[in-house]
Structure formats: structure tokens, C-alpha cells
Enzyme design. Structure first.
Site, PDB file in Angstrom:
ATOM      1  N   PRO A 128      27.556   4.099  27.662  1.00 27.08           N
ATOM      2  CA  PRO A 128      27.707   3.164  26.621  1.00 27.08           C
ATOM      3  C   PRO A 128      26.551   2.696  25.932  1.00 27.08           C
ATOM      4  O   PRO A 128      25.409   2.309  26.655  1.00 27.08           O
ATOM      5  CB  PRO A 128      28.441   2.122  26.995  1.00 27.08           C
ATOM      6  CG  PRO A 128      27.836   1.963  28.588  1.00 27.08           C
ATOM      7  CD  PRO A 128      27.885   3.570  29.035  1.00 27.08           C
ATOM      8  N   CYS A 161      14.445  -2.933  -3.132  1.00 28.22           N
ATOM      9  CA  CYS A 161      14.841  -2.380  -4.333  1.00 28.22           C
ATOM     10  C   CYS A 161      15.385  -1.222  -4.121  1.00 28.22           C
ATOM     11  O   CYS A 161      14.936  -0.063  -4.324  1.00 28.22           O
ATOM     12  CB  CYS A 161      13.364  -2.267  -5.217  1.00 28.22           C
ATOM     13  SG  CYS A 161      12.778  -3.975  -5.456  1.00 28.22           S
TER      14      CYS A 161
HETATM   15  C1  LIG Z   1      24.220   7.761  21.077  1.00 26.70           C
HETATM   16  C2  LIG Z   1      24.921   8.089  22.306  1.00 26.70           C
HETATM   17  C3  LIG Z   1      25.458   7.505  23.134  1.00 26.70           C
HETATM   18  C4  LIG Z   1      26.057   6.128  22.847  1.00 26.70           C
HETATM   19  O1  LIG Z   1      27.199   6.064  21.917  1.00 26.70           O
HETATM   20  P1  LIG Z   1      27.625   4.535  21.495  1.00 26.70           P
HETATM   21  O2  LIG Z   1      28.588   4.884  20.526  1.00 26.70           O
HETATM   22  O3  LIG Z   1      26.533   3.653  21.114  1.00 26.70           O
HETATM   23  O4  LIG Z   1      28.168   4.085  22.757  1.00 26.70           O
HETATM   24  C5  LIG Z   1      25.821   7.998  24.245  1.00 26.70           C
HETATM   25  N1  LIG Z   1      25.562   9.376  24.624  1.00 26.70           N
HETATM   26  C6  LIG Z   1      24.822   9.909  23.902  1.00 26.70           C
HETATM   27  C7  LIG Z   1      24.547  11.305  24.483  1.00 26.70           C
HETATM   28  C8  LIG Z   1      24.325   9.654  22.734  1.00 26.70           C
HETATM   29  O5  LIG Z   1      23.786  10.322  21.959  1.00 26.70           O
END
Ligand SMILES: *Cc1c(COP(=O)(O)O)cnc(C)c1O
Length: 436
Positions: free
Chosen positions: A296, A364
């Protein structure tokens, strides 16, 4: 049997009685006409550190981590915070202190994580389309490596054979998530190796005897339906039997949080229960217990963060009243980039009559932070709080229009700590080579 935070016993067979943990009062609160975070008056914080200002509430981050741990408590869950959402080292240290690992997408994020105290074995490196040198550097650091391309898998096999384990990122061909730009698991996405390319994956893995220790799917951001994760897990379990030396399966993230009242969010408890159960059934038939990983970003840090801005001008036209603030898409790009809704609150005038405003930045370029918002009357000089600014706020900020990036403050144990200085003019000039 175990004790929930609310004190009621529940048994493993009826875990649907689980409820979210409530370990702290929720975030910014209005008491007696004053907005506070962890008991601190937010206007005092803004006075001390100036605006625009990012402020993060560590209690909220801890609460979200605890929620996840509770929701997946039937499994050996490992939370790998997706660092790209918010990479301030002090925040990373806090997340590490709560027992989390970390997912990084660049070698620099891996180095920041190590600076924050993460051990290499707590770091998962999930790059996309990077130079192979960066992967070699990851191996040299000793972090977990997640590969998402057949040619890279081949190079990895050739160089390391069975000597360094790796994980494979699969693309399940599922379209899910809040916005096409943040959907990563559909057939036309650049992410992951297509599940339809399993024969090629197995051929390369077999040829070099690559030690595959994990499988991974991340289908994108803002997925509220448990069913999407269950569908994804079926795909993973289906192919997992071909890899006998797995240690974990990584279900990625996309956990959705509320940006406005009544938003439908990912029900972490429903997910933990159903995915946890399916996972257990899977590893029992697979023959050994596996770790369940989640990654997460937004779920851990979005709601912890606020962007406080000052109202420079109130500008009325025959049709709209604008509140023009000392920030904009250079500091928080999500409204313009993803049409994201971020709640806005006038923290200087909580008793003011409600009026309609469009809150705009000073860049801008069309630079709307929120259209047609009912706010307590906004006067020039009032401080507005933009909510859900913890994830993909500062980490996507730029110096567009040669404006300076804000300072960052972390509120921990009832104290406000400066954790990043505001940019200065020197920061804009640094690195420029001036030639006549
Ligand atoms: C960005 C990303 C996440 C996290 O996604 P969220 O929507 O912010 O929880 C998890 N795993 C990977 C591989 C990502 O690139």
C-alpha cells in the site's frame, strides 16, 4: 482466539466479526472553533513554519498500518509500503518503526529506504523499463528484485543463474482502478509480463535455473472491489504451481481511501478475510506456508497529509468567485492530472457563512484545486487545508513556474517537527551551468 482492539474476543472461524481499529481520534478535528491535529492548533503550525506547507499526522499512518495487520491477521502478512507515494526519510523511519517493509521503484528510493533504516531484505525493488545496470545495483545492495520483462528476465538468468532469487511481476489482463492513467494491470499496460507469456517465462526460468521466490501482481490504484483482488489471486494461484520455490505472493495494492464523504473505499477487512482464506487454501495445496505481501502507498499515507495554503486573493467575476492561493499544480498535481477530488476546508474561519468558491493556484496554466466548493467564507489571508495530500503530493511536486517547493512537517507524539526545508532560490539555481 485473540483480543481485538475493542476488547471483544473473536474466534478464527467467525472472523467476519472484525471491525476497524480505532486507536486515535480521526485526524484533523474542529474543537471549540479551532482545527487541531494531535492537539496542535493548525494555524499555529502554519504561523511557525509558513505556507504553503505539507503536514503529516503519524498517528493516522500508524492507524492504517494497524488496520491492515488486523485485517490480514490470519496470514503471515508483510506490509511493503510503496515509497513513491511519499518519500520523506522521517516518514519512512516512522513506517519502518511500525514493522513494515518497503517497495521501491528506483534505485534511489532503495537508497533512501536504507538511509531510513530499512535492511536490504526488507526492500522490494519493482522497477519498470529501467537500465539493467540499475537491477545489478539492486542485487549489489542485496534487495529483493521484481522483474517485469522477458528480456530482463533473460539477462538476469544469464548473469545470476540460480545464485540470486527474484520475483516475477505478472500482468493479469484486468482493467481496474480509478482512472486509466493509474491502471497498470490491463492488457495494454506496460507493466508486468503477460500471463499469456507463461510458456516463455518458464522456458527462461528453466534454461537458467532461476530461483523464483515470489510472484507479484499490482493492477493499479483505487480498486474498491474485493472481487478484483480475488480474480487476480485466482490467476496467480493458477500459475504459482509451476514455481516450486516460492516464499511469498505479492498482491500489490490499489487500496482505495475516501477522498470525499461516502466514497466507496476498499473494505480492507472484507478483503483480508476473503483473500486471506483463498490464500490459505492455496498454500495448503501448494505444500508449504507462504508469506502474503501487500504494497500500500495511498492507503498508508494519503489521509495523514494536509497541504496548508494561504489565500492570496479573492476574485469575483460575474459568474464565479475564485479563492487564489499560494500553491497550485506545482505542489499538488492530482486534481489537474487525475481529476482527483481533494476536500478543502477554510481553517481560519470555521464559523463563516457557507459560500461557493473555485479554489485555484498561482500557476500560469489552468490550475484548479477544487471547483464549486461550499466553504466557510474565505477572506484574503485565510488558510485553507487541502486534505488527502499525503500520497502523491510532495513526491510529485515540481518547481514549475520557478516556484519553490513547500516545507514538510511531521506531527509525532503531539509535536510538530520540520522534516524538509522549504526550497530556496539557491535550489533553483543549483546545477545550472550559466553560459554566455
Ligand atoms: C505505486 C505502486 C503501489 C502503490 O499503489 P497505491 O495505489 O498508492 O497503493 C504498489 N505497488 C507498486 C508496484 C506500485 O508501483
Amino acid at each position: 482466539m485473540y483480543l481485538t482492539l475493542r476488547g471483544s474476543y473473536i474466534c478464527c472461524d467467525c472472523t467476519n466479526l472484525r471491525e476497524p481499529a480505532l486507536i486515535t481520534p480521526p485526524m484533523m478535528e474542529l474543537t471549540k472553533g479551532i482545527y487541531k491535529i494531535q492537539g496542535l492548533n493548525v494555524l499555529d503550525i502554519c504561523k511557525e513554519f509558513g505556507t504553503p506547507l505539507y503536514v503529516y499526522d503519524t498517528d493516522k499512518i500508524s492507524e492504517q498500518i494497524q488496520n491492515l495487520k488486523n485485517a490480514f491477521s490470519d496470514n503471515d502478512v508483510r506490509i511493503k509500503y510503496a515509497a513513491k507515494a511519499l518519500t520523506n526519510i522521517s516518514i519512512l523511519k516512522h513506517i519502518h518503526s511500525q514493522g513494515c517493509g518497503i517497495d521501491v521503484v528506483s534505485i534511489n528510493e532503495a537508497k533512501l529506504a536504507m538511509k531510513a533504516g530499512f535492511e536490504p531484505k526488507e526492500i522490494m525493488f519493482t522497477p519498470s523499463c529501467v537500465d539493467f545496470e540499475e537491477i545489478i545495483e539492486g542485487v549489489e545492495l542485496g534487495v529483493f528484485i521484481n522483474l517485469d520483462n522477458l528480456s530482463v528476465l533473460e539477462k538476469f538468468g544469464k548473469k545470476y543463474g540460480s545464485t540470486y532469487p527474484c520475483c516475477i511481476r505478472l500482468n493479469p489482463h484486468i482493467l481496474a482502478g480509478g482512472n486509466y492513467k493509474i491502471s497498470t494491470g490491463h492488457g495494454n499496460s506496460k507493466f508486468g509480463i503477460s500471463v499469456f507469456q507463461m510458456p516463455q517465462i518458464l522456458e527462461i526460468v528453466g534454461k537458467y535455473k532461476i530461483d523464483i521466490n515470489g510472484l507479484h501482481i499490482h493492477t493499479g490504484s483505487e480498486i474498491s472491489e474485493t472481487d478484483v483482488y480475488l480474480k487476480m489471486s485466482e490467476i496467480l494461484f493458477g500459475v504459482a504451481r509451476d514455481f516450486p520455490s516460492l516464499k511469498f505472493i505479492d498482491f500489490g495494492s490499489g487500496f482505495k481511501v475516501a477522498y470525499r464523504e461516502n466514497d466507496n473505499v476498499t473494505n480492507i477487512y472484507d478483503l483480508g478475510l476473503k483473500l486471506g482464506k483463498a490464500f490459505k487454501e492455496f498454500y495448503e495445496s501448494y505444500g508449504k506456508k507462504l508469506e502474503l505481501w501487500v504494497e500500500p502507498g495511498k492507503y498508508l499515507v494519503s489521509e495523514s497529509g494536509y497541504l496548508f495554503v494561504n489565500t492570496n486573493v479573492v476574485k469575483s467575476t460575474p459568474s464565479v468567485t475564485f479563492a487564489g492561493v499560494n500553491s497550485g499544480l506545482n505542489h499538488l498535481i492530482r486534481p489537474m492530472m487525475y481529476d482527483a477530488y481533494h476536500e478543502i476546508v477554510n481553517v481560519s474561519n470555521p464559523d463563516g457563512g457557507l459560500k461557493m468558491y473555485t479554489v485555484v493556484g498561482n500557476i500560469c496554466e489552468t490550475d484548479t484545486l477544487g471547483s464549486d466548493r461550499k466553504l466557510n467564507e474565505v477572506r484574503e489571508g485565510d488558510i485553507l487545508a487541502i486534505k488527502n495530500a499525503g500520497a502523491y503530493g510532495y513526491s510529485m511536486a515540481s518547481t514549475f513556474n520557478s516556484r519553490l517547493r513547500p516545507a514538510e512537517v511531521m506531527i509525532k507524539k503531539g509535536k510538530a517537527h520540520l522534516i524538509r526545508q522549504r526550497d530556496t532560490m539557491e535550489d533553483l539555481i543549483r546545477g545550472q551551468v550559466i553560459v554566455d
